[in-house]
Design an enzyme around this catalytic site. Sequence first.
Site, PDB file in Angstrom:
ATOM      1  N   ASN A 101     -26.447 -15.015  -3.743  1.00 19.05           N
ATOM      2  CA  ASN A 101     -27.513 -14.402  -2.956  1.00 19.05           C
ATOM      3  C   ASN A 101     -27.397 -12.877  -2.896  1.00 19.05           C
ATOM      4  OD1 ASN A 101     -28.639 -16.843  -2.670  1.00 19.05           O
ATOM      5  ND2 ASN A 101     -28.237 -17.102  -0.488  1.00 19.05           N
ATOM      6  N   ARG A 158     -22.411 -21.315   4.773  1.00 16.52           N
ATOM      7  CA  ARG A 158     -23.329 -20.232   4.395  1.00 16.52           C
ATOM      8  C   ARG A 158     -22.598 -19.237   3.504  1.00 16.52           C
ATOM      9  NH1 ARG A 158     -24.258 -21.215   9.833  1.00 16.52           N
ATOM     10  NH2 ARG A 158     -26.367 -21.876  10.410  1.00 16.52           N
ATOM     11  N   HIS A 204     -24.086 -15.178  12.213  1.00 15.36           N
ATOM     12  CA  HIS A 204     -24.788 -16.449  12.008  1.00 15.36           C
ATOM     13  C   HIS A 204     -23.867 -17.339  11.179  1.00 15.36           C
ATOM     14  CE1 HIS A 204     -28.068 -19.200  11.710  1.00 15.36           C
ATOM     15  NE2 HIS A 204     -28.266 -19.025  10.427  1.00 15.36           N
ATOM     16  N   GLY A 249     -39.726 -14.748  -1.560  1.00 13.81           N
ATOM     17  CA  GLY A 249     -39.184 -16.107  -1.580  1.00 13.81           C
ATOM     18  C   GLY A 249     -40.268 -17.056  -1.088  1.00 13.81           C
ATOM     19  N   ALA A 250     -40.820 -17.849  -2.027  1.00 13.47           N
ATOM     20  CA  ALA A 250     -41.900 -18.780  -1.647  1.00 13.47           C
ATOM     21  C   ALA A 250     -41.367 -20.201  -1.509  1.00 13.47           C
ATOM     22  CB  ALA A 250     -43.031 -18.722  -2.669  1.00 13.47           C
ATOM     23  N   GLY A 251     -40.091 -20.302  -1.168  1.00 12.35           N
ATOM     24  CA  GLY A 251     -39.507 -21.621  -0.874  1.00 12.35           C
ATOM     25  C   GLY A 251     -39.937 -22.077   0.510  1.00 12.35           C
ATOM     26  N   ASN A 252     -39.188 -23.004   1.059  1.00 12.84           N
ATOM     27  CA  ASN A 252     -39.593 -23.572   2.341  1.00 12.84           C
ATOM     28  C   ASN A 252     -39.641 -22.544   3.472  1.00 12.84           C
ATOM     29  OD1 ASN A 252     -40.051 -26.198   1.492  1.00 12.84           O
ATOM     30  ND2 ASN A 252     -37.909 -26.796   1.745  1.00 12.84           N
ATOM     31  N   ARG A 282     -27.958 -23.716   1.204  1.00 10.41           N
ATOM     32  CA  ARG A 282     -26.734 -24.491   0.994  1.00 10.41           C
ATOM     33  C   ARG A 282     -27.019 -25.979   0.879  1.00 10.41           C
ATOM     34  NH1 ARG A 282     -23.676 -24.394   6.758  1.00 10.41           N
ATOM     35  NH2 ARG A 282     -25.495 -24.098   8.083  1.00 10.41           N
TER      36      ARG A 282
HETATM   37  C1  PYR Z   1     -29.751 -22.345   9.472  1.00  7.25           C
HETATM   38  O1  PYR Z   1     -30.422 -23.352   9.478  1.00  7.25           O
HETATM   39  O2  PYR Z   1     -29.035 -22.023  10.433  1.00  7.25           O
HETATM   40  C2  PYR Z   1     -29.788 -21.480   8.341  1.00  7.25           C
HETATM   41  O3  PYR Z   1     -29.004 -20.555   8.268  1.00  7.25           O
HETATM   42  C3  PYR Z   1     -30.790 -21.721   7.316  1.00  7.25           C
END
Ligand code: PYR
Length: 308
Positions: free
Chosen positions: A95, A88, A175, A9-12, A82
């Site tokens: 995903n 999430r 999370h 994954g070469a995103g941010n 998101r």
């Molecule tokens: C967060 O910022 O908490 C993510 O899960 C990306």
Amino acid sequence: MRKKVSIVGAGNVGATAAHWIAAKELADVVLIDVVEGIPQGKALDLLEAMPIEKRDVHVVGANDYAATAHSDIVVITAGIPRKPGMSRDDLLHTNYKIMSDVVSKVVAQSPEAILIIVSNPLDAMAQAAFKQSGFNRERVIGMAGILDSARFRTFIAEELNVSVENVTAFVLGGHGDTMVPLPRYSTVAGIPITELIPKDRLDAIVQRTRDGGAEIVKHLKTGSAYYAPSAAAVEMVEAILKDKKKIVPCAVYLQGEYGIDGYFIGVPVKLGAAGLEQIIEIKLTAEEEAGLKKSAEAVKELCAVIGV
Ligand code: PYR
């Protein structure tokens, strides 16, 4: 020989993780993405910063997983982030498909690697990666608790106008909205924050921590946080590569610890060369334990939807 870390994954999040790893001279980095040109361009750009930063690491971008062969660690950030108003959990199906594809390709190239999972919804994605990889639980670890506790630490340091270095904090659980910040185990220079911050302020800080990811999404509108998430993943990379035996909160596969069996959830662990080297069981109050159980139930529900 230098260690090798691949980032999928070469995103941010992925590109910024590559940046931290190179800036800290931790390992050679391979950046992988399905989009042609993006990993190559970002990797070359980062490589060209190395003479300025005086760091001798190699950074390469590729679309083909052959470039990741024999990685010591693979950090998986692939997936969609998101948008405002999404949780999430709304990312689950998309995903999961991406994660399944990525893990099979990663494992084929690096059967001995340690996987660090960053994609959301984190705990369910870690579970999916664990099941798909066939690795033992020591080698599949989810990044969440370091990020969530870093947010908690930031807000505590601001509240008390003290150095972030003085603040340690623990956030357990999944999370997501059910994460469990633990003020009792959070301290400033060894003093529990429950002694330093009035309850109403502390409650507000705990809530802001829970909503920390959404707060960033609301600002950015087109994506989610990446500086702190990537820094958190790289703290895990560093702890493993340097065999630091560092105690940090991570999402790991529990087998009866904390009364939870067969699911990933955030708990304090020791990270070293073997990956997950120990799960630290701390005493929880009835309320904290109930919070952790509720969090585990939420993870279980998501895992049931994707059948992992
Ligand atoms: C967060 O910022 O908490 C993510 O899960 C990306």
